[in-house]
Scaffold this active site. Sequence first.
Site, short mmCIF file in Angstrom:
data_model
loop_
_atom_site.label_atom_id
_atom_site.label_comp_id
_atom_site.label_asym_id
_atom_site.label_seq_id
_atom_site.Cartn_x
_atom_site.Cartn_y
_atom_site.Cartn_z
N ASN A 115 23.16 50.46 -30.01
CA ASN A 115 22.79 49.07 -29.75
C ASN A 115 23.68 48.62 -28.58
O ASN A 115 24.89 48.48 -28.74
CB ASN A 115 23.04 48.25 -31.00
CG ASN A 115 22.72 46.77 -30.86
OD1 ASN A 115 23.13 45.97 -31.69
ND2 ASN A 115 22.00 46.35 -29.83
N GLN A 129 21.48 43.36 -25.82
CA GLN A 129 22.09 42.03 -25.80
C GLN A 129 23.01 41.87 -24.59
O GLN A 129 23.66 42.83 -24.15
CB GLN A 129 22.90 41.75 -27.07
CG GLN A 129 22.07 41.28 -28.26
CD GLN A 129 21.49 42.42 -29.05
OE1 GLN A 129 22.01 43.53 -29.04
NE2 GLN A 129 20.37 42.17 -29.73
N ASN A 158 19.81 37.65 -26.25
CA ASN A 158 18.94 38.80 -26.41
C ASN A 158 18.34 39.18 -25.07
O ASN A 158 18.40 38.42 -24.10
CB ASN A 158 17.84 38.52 -27.43
CG ASN A 158 18.34 38.65 -28.86
OD1 ASN A 158 19.32 39.32 -29.14
ND2 ASN A 158 17.66 37.99 -29.79
N CYS A 214 25.96 38.75 -33.53
CA CYS A 214 25.61 40.16 -33.31
C CYS A 214 26.78 40.99 -33.79
O CYS A 214 27.84 41.00 -33.15
CB CYS A 214 25.31 40.44 -31.84
SG CYS A 214 24.90 42.17 -31.51
N GLY A 215 26.61 41.68 -34.91
CA GLY A 215 27.71 42.43 -35.51
C GLY A 215 28.17 43.60 -34.66
O GLY A 215 29.36 43.86 -34.52
N ASN A 216 27.22 44.34 -34.05
CA ASN A 216 27.60 45.46 -33.21
C ASN A 216 28.36 44.97 -31.97
O ASN A 216 29.33 45.61 -31.53
CB ASN A 216 26.38 46.27 -32.79
CG ASN A 216 25.81 47.09 -33.93
OD1 ASN A 216 26.54 47.58 -34.79
ND2 ASN A 216 24.51 47.24 -33.95
N HIS A 273 17.73 36.89 -41.30
CA HIS A 273 17.11 38.18 -41.56
C HIS A 273 16.18 38.10 -42.77
O HIS A 273 16.46 37.38 -43.73
CB HIS A 273 18.18 39.23 -41.85
CG HIS A 273 18.97 39.64 -40.65
ND1 HIS A 273 18.67 40.74 -39.90
CD2 HIS A 273 20.05 39.06 -40.07
CE1 HIS A 273 19.54 40.84 -38.90
NE2 HIS A 273 20.39 39.84 -38.99
N ASN A 293 14.76 38.20 -37.78
CA ASN A 293 15.00 39.63 -37.65
C ASN A 293 14.39 40.33 -38.86
O ASN A 293 14.57 39.87 -40.00
CB ASN A 293 16.51 39.91 -37.59
CG ASN A 293 17.16 39.28 -36.38
OD1 ASN A 293 16.98 39.73 -35.26
ND2 ASN A 293 17.94 38.22 -36.61
N GLU A 325 14.55 43.55 -34.08
CA GLU A 325 15.36 42.38 -33.74
C GLU A 325 14.53 41.37 -32.96
O GLU A 325 13.83 41.74 -32.00
CB GLU A 325 16.58 42.80 -32.91
CG GLU A 325 17.65 43.52 -33.70
CD GLU A 325 18.96 43.54 -32.97
OE1 GLU A 325 19.44 42.46 -32.56
OE2 GLU A 325 19.53 44.64 -32.78
N CYS A 366 21.69 47.61 -35.81
CA CYS A 366 21.85 46.15 -35.86
C CYS A 366 22.91 45.85 -36.91
O CYS A 366 22.69 46.07 -38.10
CB CYS A 366 20.53 45.47 -36.21
SG CYS A 366 20.67 43.67 -36.38
N GLY A 367 24.06 45.36 -36.48
CA GLY A 367 25.17 45.11 -37.40
C GLY A 367 24.88 44.02 -38.40
O GLY A 367 25.14 44.19 -39.60
N GLY A 399 21.94 43.08 -39.28
CA GLY A 399 20.87 43.59 -40.13
C GLY A 399 21.41 44.48 -41.23
O GLY A 399 20.95 44.42 -42.37
#
Length: 269
Positions: free
Chosen positions: A13, A47, A65, A74-76, A151, A182, A200, A209-210, A212
């Site tokens: 990602n 992203q 995005n 956004c976790g990642n 989500h 998402n 996403e 997706c972190g 997610g």
Amino acid sequence: MRVHFTKMHGLGNDFIVLDARDKALPVLSGETIRALSDRTLGIGCDQFIILEPHTEATVRMRIFNADGGEVEACGNAARAIGLLLGETATIATAGGLITTTPQLGGIAVDMGEPRFEWDAIPLAYPMDTAAMPVGWDLLEKPLAVNVGNPHVIFFVEDCNAVPLDALGPQIETDPLFPERINVNVASVVDRKALRLRVWERGVGLTRACGTGACATAVAAMRRGLVEREVIVHLPGGPLTIAWGEDNRITMTGPATESFRGSFELDEYA
């Protein structure tokens, strides 16, 4: 104007990161962000991240995005910025304040507390978010969770068999989700593992997706399908998600710096 960037990714990602902490950037239009995010004519990313100074955190992270729309979390990307900062840090996002900590297994991120209320997702009207009485084709009775961004999660026998490239955009833009959504399809491997694919919003199918992974793990725990710590296997690799007794979610996984470069902003304006 010459602008420097760092290209990074978390399990595939990927992100373009601009550091505006010491020198402010001009306001970037959605058109410019879309052009830079284009994988053929631009740099290419899922992203687009802008780092800015913040009075109450180590840094402010703005997240866009690939379609140019700004999103909450956004976790990642949080893990990537944690790697870039190189020490325990607090990151202010539109979805709230998060904390990143370098560890042997990568970067651990305190993602905060999940929200389950229908109007916190948000949905267009009240319903039970633990078993929503809705469906699209073979996907039905999902759960909805907000983990900084919204989500919806479907548990299926084989997540790889779901035509997510067709159903994802249909669900993402359904009027039930006024801020779009998402879309996650997951399969339970055992009490300690899940498999997951994610569509996403504003991006499409991604390798990881972190948020997610966090939302899906919490949804599985809420249904009693897995333990309170689980490995989520995404196409790009695994993330470890734990939902503590304090109601906070911790995500741990790798992040990578790919390369650094620069571009002429006027060429993408």
